[in-house]
Each structure stands twice: as structure tokens, then as C-alpha cells.
Enzyme design. Structure first.
Site, PDB file in Angstrom:
ATOM      1  N   HIS A 145     141.233  12.714  -3.574  1.00 58.99           N
ATOM      2  CA  HIS A 145     142.676  12.479  -3.599  1.00 58.99           C
ATOM      3  C   HIS A 145     143.434  13.682  -3.033  1.00 58.99           C
ATOM      4  CE1 HIS A 145     146.736  11.554  -4.788  1.00 58.99           C
ATOM      5  NE2 HIS A 145     146.788  12.777  -5.293  1.00 58.99           N
ATOM      6  N   HIS A 189     146.375  14.303   0.550  1.00 59.28           N
ATOM      7  CA  HIS A 189     147.556  15.153   0.780  1.00 59.28           C
ATOM      8  C   HIS A 189     147.527  15.982   2.063  1.00 59.28           C
ATOM      9  CE1 HIS A 189     149.819  14.645  -2.988  1.00 59.28           C
ATOM     10  NE2 HIS A 189     148.645  14.526  -3.601  1.00 59.28           N
ATOM     11  N   GLU A 248     153.565  10.863  -3.372  1.00 55.19           N
ATOM     12  CA  GLU A 248     152.409  10.111  -3.878  1.00 55.19           C
ATOM     13  C   GLU A 248     152.395   8.636  -3.471  1.00 55.19           C
ATOM     14  OE1 GLU A 248     149.774  11.351  -5.153  1.00 55.19           O
ATOM     15  OE2 GLU A 248     150.374  13.319  -5.886  1.00 55.19           O
ATOM     16  N   SER A 252     144.542   7.314  -0.877  1.00 58.40           N
ATOM     17  CA  SER A 252     143.244   7.629  -1.484  1.00 58.40           C
ATOM     18  C   SER A 252     142.743   6.496  -2.377  1.00 58.40           C
ATOM     19  CB  SER A 252     143.314   8.951  -2.258  1.00 58.40           C
ATOM     20  OG  SER A 252     144.283   8.899  -3.284  1.00 58.40           O
TER      21      SER A 252
HETATM   22 CO    CO Z   1     148.511  13.858  -5.612  1.00 60.75          CO
END
Ligand code: CO
Ligand code: PHE
Length: 263
Positions: free
Chosen positions: A118, A123, A164, A183
Site C-alpha cells: 500500500h 503512494h 487515499e 492498492s
Molecule cells: Co495510505
């Protein structure tokens, strides 16, 4: 304020097992296929430019070479979720705190806390984009300020619904940029293709009023038109906004208001 170094650790890349690298590759190739037509161009370009991430769990030292050259960001290894002040302090200094552990095979589809897949796959590609990279730094500075103003809940919602779980309208159609979505195999498909969730045009105060769920797919997604729009909307001093938010009150995750522009 805690010393940043206190919570930084070494990634110890040499210690990953062949099975852990194989789990990374499984996740990577699965998401790569799903995201080709669903993630926004800046995410896909960032992923390509990072290069080193397809063969196995990437070594932060190699990722940092590419990242520092592109946008002067770097990754720092941390043991898990860090306290808010430490997290914001890192972002404000263009450092992204990442976990080092990878999920087990039984957890391929869902994991409640962030792992290295993730944090890195989700990111880091967006941090290769100059405008998004500046937004993340500004967010870190805004976080330190919100802490002092006791408005963390409002500001945390902005992170949640942009960094997010953000969607963006591109000429080619609706696309994903949020890390929590890219993700996740299931949510990458659900957020664009399901009839169920609301897709609402981004409005800063609307976002900061909206509660979110951490245990299931989102009931609402907020859609930006460009990263420049997001950056510009978040430039003003939030102090008066926080006062207004206290007056406006919260909205439930699935709420739709008469002012919402649905996408
Ligand atoms: Co995050
Ligand atoms: N402009 C915000 C403030 O004054 C800081 C911020 C910037 C917050 C970007 C989020 C994103 O608090």
C-alpha cells in the site's frame, strides 16, 4: 514534538524472503493489469518512471534515487502507524513514512492496516508528479497547523478523500489517483464501475464535513478535475474554514445534499 529520528528504522531489504518478494510480484502484476485502464496517467507514468518496482519488494535506497531526482521527496522507513505530529512533520519536509512489512498470502485482497505494498505501490508513484508532490508537502504543513487548532478530524477527511480515495476526471474518462484504491483489487473496480457509491464533484468544505468508513469500500468518492484545482483549493488559510465547519456540522459517508454535483 518527538524527534523524527526516534521512529525511523532501517528497511533491511536484504532480509526479505523469496516468498515475500513473490507476494509483492503477485500484487504488482494483478494491479498493473487492472489499473492500465483505470488509474490516471500521472500514476501510471510515475510507476513506470520508478522502474525498479516490478521485480520484487523495492529497495528504498534505489527508489529514493529516482524520487529525489524527480521531486526531491524521499521515503523513510517506519515501524507502523506513527503519531500524527511525526507524520505531518515528515510530509512537511517532503519525506514519506512507509512501513516495511508485507502482508501474508491469505491477506492478498484485504488488510486493515497499511503494509509496504500500500505505502509504496499506492503512494510513491503520485509523489513523482510535481503538483501532487507539492500538495503533499502543503498538507503536512497544514496538519501541523490543524493540530494546534484542534481540527485534525476535518483535515484528516481531506487526506482520506483525496490522497487515499480520490478520483479524477481526465479527458479519457473517470480515473483513480487515490492510494487506498490503487492498492486494492476490489475497490479499483468498484469505485468506477459499481452503481452503489456516490461520485461527487470535489468541494473542499463538503469533503471536510464528510465522515468516512475504514472497514469497507467507500460510500462516496470525490472527483477532482485536475491536481492544479486541488492544490489551488487548499492554498487559502483554513482557519476561517474550521470555524465554518463547526457551524455546518458533519455529514454521513453516504449523504447526498442538494448542492452536490454528482458525476
Ligand atoms: Co495510505
Ligand atoms: N492551506 C491550509 C491551511 O492553511 C494547509 C493545507 C494545504 C491543508 C494543503 C491541506 C492541503 O491550513
Amino acid at each position: 514534538m518527538k524527534d523524527l529520528e526516534q521512529l525511523a528504522i532501517e528497511q533491511q531489504w536484504e532480509a526479505y524472503t523469496p516468498e515475500q518478494h513473490a507476494i509483492w510480484r503477485t500484487l504488482f502484476h494483478r494491479q498493473e493489469a487492472i489499473l492500465a485502464q483505470r488509474a490516471c496517467r500521472p500514476f501510471l507514468d510515475g510507476l513506470t518512471a520508478l522502474g525498479v518496482a516490478a521485480e520484487g519488494i523495492p529497495d528504498f535506497r534505489r527508489l529514493n534515487d529516482a524520487l529525489e531526482r524527480a521531486t526531491r521527496w524521499r521515503i523513510v522507513a517506519v515501524p507502523g502507524l506513527v503519531p500524527d505530529d511525526v507524520f505531518f512533520e515528515h510530509l512537511a519536509k517532503r519525506r514519506f513514512p512507509s512501513t516495511c512489512f508485507i502482508r501474508r498470502r491469505e491477506q492478498l485482497d484485504y488488510l486493515q492496516e497499511p503494509d509496504i505494498f500500500h505505502d509504496i505501490f499506492g503512494h510513491v508513484p503520485m509523489l513523482m508528479n510535481p503538483v501532487f508532490a507539492d500538495y503533499m508537502e502543503a498538507y503536512g504543513k497544514g496538519g501541523l497547523k490543524a493540530l494546534k487548532l484542534h481540527n485534525l478530524e476535518h483535515l484528516a477527511r481531506l487526506y482520506w478523500y483525496t490522497v487515499e480515495f480520490g478520483l479524477i476526471r481526465m479527458p479519457e474518462g473517470l480515473r483513480i489517483y487515490g492510494s487506498g484504491i490503487v492498492s486494492s483489487k476490489g475497490e479499483s473496480i468498484y469505485c468506477l464501475e459499481s452503481e452503489k457509491p456516490n461520485r461527487i464533484a470535489f468541494d473542499l468544505l463538503r469533503v471536510m464535513r464528510t465522515r468516512y468508513r475504514i472497514d469497507d469500500y467507500q460510500e462516496s468518492y470525490f472527483v477532482i478535475d485536475s491536481f492544479e484545482q486541488l492544490f489551488a483549493a487548499t492554498q487559502p488559510d483554513f482557519t476561517p474554514y474550521y470555524a465554518e465547519l463547526a457551524f455546518l456540522g458533519d455529514l454521513e459517508p453516504n449523504a447526498v445534499t442538494t448542492e452536490d454535483r454528482l458525476i
